[in-house]
Scaffold this motif. Structure first.
Motif, PDB file in Angstrom:
ATOM      1  N   THR A 109       4.699  10.667  -9.910  1.00 41.17           N
ATOM      2  CA  THR A 109       4.018  10.932  -8.642  1.00 41.17           C
ATOM      3  C   THR A 109       3.656   9.610  -7.978  1.00 41.17           C
ATOM      4  OG1 THR A 109       1.813  10.924  -9.646  1.00 41.17           O
ATOM      5  CG2 THR A 109       3.003  13.032  -9.593  1.00 41.17           C
ATOM      6  N   PRO A 110       3.551   9.596  -6.648  1.00 40.00           N
ATOM      7  CA  PRO A 110       3.133   8.374  -5.955  1.00 40.00           C
ATOM      8  C   PRO A 110       1.771   7.891  -6.449  1.00 40.00           C
ATOM      9  CG  PRO A 110       4.021   9.959  -4.386  1.00 40.00           C
ATOM     10  CD  PRO A 110       3.900  10.671  -5.696  1.00 40.00           C
ATOM     11  N   GLU A 111       0.887   8.828  -6.775  1.00 45.26           N
ATOM     12  CA  GLU A 111      -0.446   8.474  -7.247  1.00 45.26           C
ATOM     13  C   GLU A 111      -0.390   7.710  -8.569  1.00 45.26           C
ATOM     14  OE1 GLU A 111      -0.520  11.506  -4.321  1.00 45.26           O
ATOM     15  OE2 GLU A 111       0.460  11.548  -6.297  1.00 45.26           O
TER      16      GLU A 111
ATOM     17  N   THR B 285       2.620  -3.717   0.775  1.00 44.89           N
ATOM     18  CA  THR B 285       3.621  -4.202   1.724  1.00 44.89           C
ATOM     19  C   THR B 285       5.042  -3.783   1.378  1.00 44.89           C
ATOM     20  OG1 THR B 285       3.755  -6.289   0.503  1.00 44.89           O
ATOM     21  CG2 THR B 285       2.270  -6.213   2.405  1.00 44.89           C
ATOM     22  N   VAL B 286       5.334  -3.605   0.082  1.00 38.57           N
ATOM     23  CA  VAL B 286       6.717  -3.332  -0.344  1.00 38.57           C
ATOM     24  C   VAL B 286       6.853  -2.049  -1.162  1.00 38.57           C
ATOM     25  CG1 VAL B 286       8.636  -4.168  -1.767  1.00 38.57           C
ATOM     26  CG2 VAL B 286       7.365  -5.767  -0.320  1.00 38.57           C
ATOM     27  N   LEU B 287       6.067  -1.942  -2.224  1.00 39.44           N
ATOM     28  CA  LEU B 287       6.336  -0.932  -3.242  1.00 39.44           C
ATOM     29  C   LEU B 287       6.019   0.495  -2.798  1.00 39.44           C
ATOM     30  CD1 LEU B 287       5.134  -2.792  -6.454  1.00 39.44           C
ATOM     31  CD2 LEU B 287       7.400  -2.748  -5.387  1.00 39.44           C
ATOM     32  N   LYS B 288       4.974   0.670  -2.036  1.00 38.19           N
ATOM     33  CA  LYS B 288       4.561   2.010  -1.647  1.00 38.19           C
ATOM     34  C   LYS B 288       5.670   2.747  -0.909  1.00 38.19           C
ATOM     35  CE  LYS B 288       0.744   4.470   0.615  1.00 38.19           C
ATOM     36  NZ  LYS B 288      -0.543   4.301   1.340  1.00 38.19           N
ATOM     37  N   ASP B 289       6.237   2.118   0.118  1.00 35.97           N
ATOM     38  CA  ASP B 289       7.305   2.757   0.898  1.00 35.97           C
ATOM     39  C   ASP B 289       8.577   2.916   0.074  1.00 35.97           C
ATOM     40  OD1 ASP B 289       5.660   2.993   3.069  1.00 35.97           O
ATOM     41  OD2 ASP B 289       6.454   1.241   4.124  1.00 35.97           O
TER      42      ASP B 289
ATOM     43  N   LEU C 211      11.456   8.408  -4.760  1.00 34.47           N
ATOM     44  CA  LEU C 211      11.057   9.693  -5.333  1.00 34.47           C
ATOM     45  C   LEU C 211      11.596  10.856  -4.500  1.00 34.47           C
ATOM     46  CD1 LEU C 211       7.357   8.999  -6.404  1.00 34.47           C
ATOM     47  CD2 LEU C 211       9.402   9.026  -7.842  1.00 34.47           C
ATOM     48  N   GLU C 212      11.545  10.716  -3.197  1.00 36.74           N
ATOM     49  CA  GLU C 212      12.045  11.789  -2.328  1.00 36.74           C
ATOM     50  C   GLU C 212      13.542  11.972  -2.507  1.00 36.74           C
ATOM     51  OE1 GLU C 212      12.315  12.925   2.447  1.00 36.74           O
ATOM     52  OE2 GLU C 212      11.057  11.259   1.783  1.00 36.74           O
TER      53      GLU C 212
END
Length: 483
Positions: A374-376, A434-438, A444-445
């Protein structure tokens, strides 16, 4: 054709290495968005804010969609503006990320626990599907060892054809082939070697480095510890990427095996590779090095594809308890081959292929995946991320593992290049934001449906569904009929 080994690549400046450009918005679309935004603000931001429209993407003509153009020299490494990336794992995904970083001037170090390229048997084959385009973004335009299949056939165990598709099915022999992208079959080590050639050779990998620890440092980076020849060595990086497979050390150290454990999919796979020269007395149109075929009975299923132009790879799978599957795999090649022969007294040339396969070319393993991250959970990893099987392992039945790893690698390198250059202030804002979240959200999508479909394939390919009559992949029939 382009010779991969004799060309140096750099980013296409017109598309900034993305391979695509965005069309300008029509005036009408801009005005409509402006109107909706003004209305939203008039209503004191009540309701749903309008989404800023984006122009559609189209392939960059300057680089033909690859994101790369030939250059007389290597891209200069930009240590001032880009983070130093420690890549853990020298498999397909890890080497692909290193290549993508090289083309963008992003500093990196690539670590691998194996002593050398040939330390472990990695003799199975891959099928490049979506990634057959992505590898062009890594500077590979020609795969000399790759084999293209043009026909796929499904049989019952008696040899009755119950499904067929592919270019040869739909296009007459005397007709011109359509410009359609096809599946490329290639040995894993051949693809890995092609990537290493882009990187500059095998000495670009720090071999024999087993990761034993990592922690974020107070200086805004990550400290790593490796066991190398019995000694502990330290290293530091701004960003760490775990590309070290389904049993990832990076994942285990940061997430743990208990929190997101391996999930057994209820079956075992036995693999083998057979040279065509060992089948000289066998005559079959299925052995033309351009045909993929599978045979099933509702329980066992065998899948055969070209491995090289002169050999064929087979993959037998069937349901088995996890305990039994572990025992059988540990018994080794001789027991695995014996079990495969016992279960496949089917139509020609299946028994002949299995019989002619040398025991040294046989392997087997229980099939696992993991619940999707999960993103979390990923948000807790700090300046560390995962890609490929370390992030989203899946069954081999949809042929997506290597494809997704290659797409992950290219996506991450593009994200670093886009978000870290010049005045981005990534050191202050932290790479996670800045990088990893997006990157992780996109990964994952994109991979979620692949993990799900691969897990479902582990079930329906060993059920009566696989025996339906129809000229289409078995999974497509399943979705159409909502079974």
């Amino acid at each position: 054709m382009v010779d991969n080994q004799k060309v140096t690549w750099t980013l296409c400046q017109e598309c900034q290495g993305r391979g695509k450009k965005r069309r300008r918005l029509r005036k009408k679309v801009k005005l409509q968005y402006q109107y909706l935004l003004e209305e939203f603000e008039k209503n004191q931001n009540q309701g749903i804010a309008p989404v800023r429209p984006k122009g559609s993407l189209y392939p960059c003509l300057n680089c033909n969609g690859s994101g790369l153009i030939s250059s007389s020299s290597n891209t200069i490494v930009d240590k001032e503006n880009y983070p130093h990336v420690a890549i853990i794992g020298g498999g397909i995904g890890g080497v692909a990320l290193a290549v993508a970083c090289l083309h963008r001037g992003i500093p990196f170090t690539l670590y691998e626990r194996d002593k050398n390229f040939d330390s472990r048997s990695q003799g199975y084959g891959l099928t490049l599907q979506q990634a057959s385009k992505a590898i062009e973004g890594l500077g590979i335009f020609v795969l000399d060892e790759g084999v293209i299949s043009t026909r796929h056939v499904v049989h019952t165990t008696e040899g009755e054809v119950i499904g067929e598709w592919g270019i040869r099915k739909w296009v007459q022999k005397d007709a011109q082939m359509p410009p359609k992208r096809t599946n490329i079959h290639i040995a894993r080590q051949s693809l890995r070697l092609a990537l290493l050639e882009q990187l500059g050779g095998q000495d670009k990998i720090q071999w024999g480095h087993q990761l034993t620890g990592l922690r974020e440092s107070k200086a805004n980076g990550v400290e790593l510890e490796f066991q190398v020849n019995g000694e502990i060595r330290s290293a530091k990086a701004d960003l760490v990427v775990g590309a070290d497979g389904i049993r990832s050390s990076v994942r285990r150290l940061l997430i743990g095996d208990d929190r997101n454990p391996l999930r057994y999919l209820g079956c075992i796979v036995i693999l083998g590779i057979c040279p065509l020269e060992s089948l000289k007395g066998v005559s079959s149109s299925l052995l033309d090095s351009a045909t993929v075929f599978q045979t099933a009975n509702g329980t066992e299923r065998i899948y055969m594809m070209p491995y090289t132009s002169e050999s064929i790879m087979w993959q037998l799978s069937f349901p088995m308890s996890e305990k039994e599957a572990k025992v059988l795999s540990v018994l080794g090649p001789k027991a695995l081959k014996k079990e495969a022969l016992r279960r496949t007294k089917w139509h020609d040339p299946i028994p002949q292929i299995l019989e002619a396969t040398q025991e040294a070319q046989v392997s087997g393993y229980p099939v696992y995946d993991r619940e999707l991250l999960t993103p979390e959970l990923l948000q807790t990893l700090g300046q560390v991320t995962l890609l490929g099987d370390a992030a989203h392992p899946m069954s081999p039945f949809k042929g997506q593992g290597a494809n997704q790893a290659l797409l992950d690698a290219l996506s991450l390198a593009r994200s670093i290049h886009r978000n870290c250059k010049y005045l981005s202030q990534w050191r202050e804002a932290r790479l996670r934001e800045t990088v990893l979240k997006d990157f992780e959200l996109e990964m994952l999508e994109r991979s979620a449906s692949k993990v799900k479909d691969s897990a479902e394939a582990a079930k329906f390919l060993h059920s009566e569904v696989v025996l339906h009559v129809g000229d289409e992949p078995r999974g497509r029939f399943l979705k159409k009929n909502d079974l």
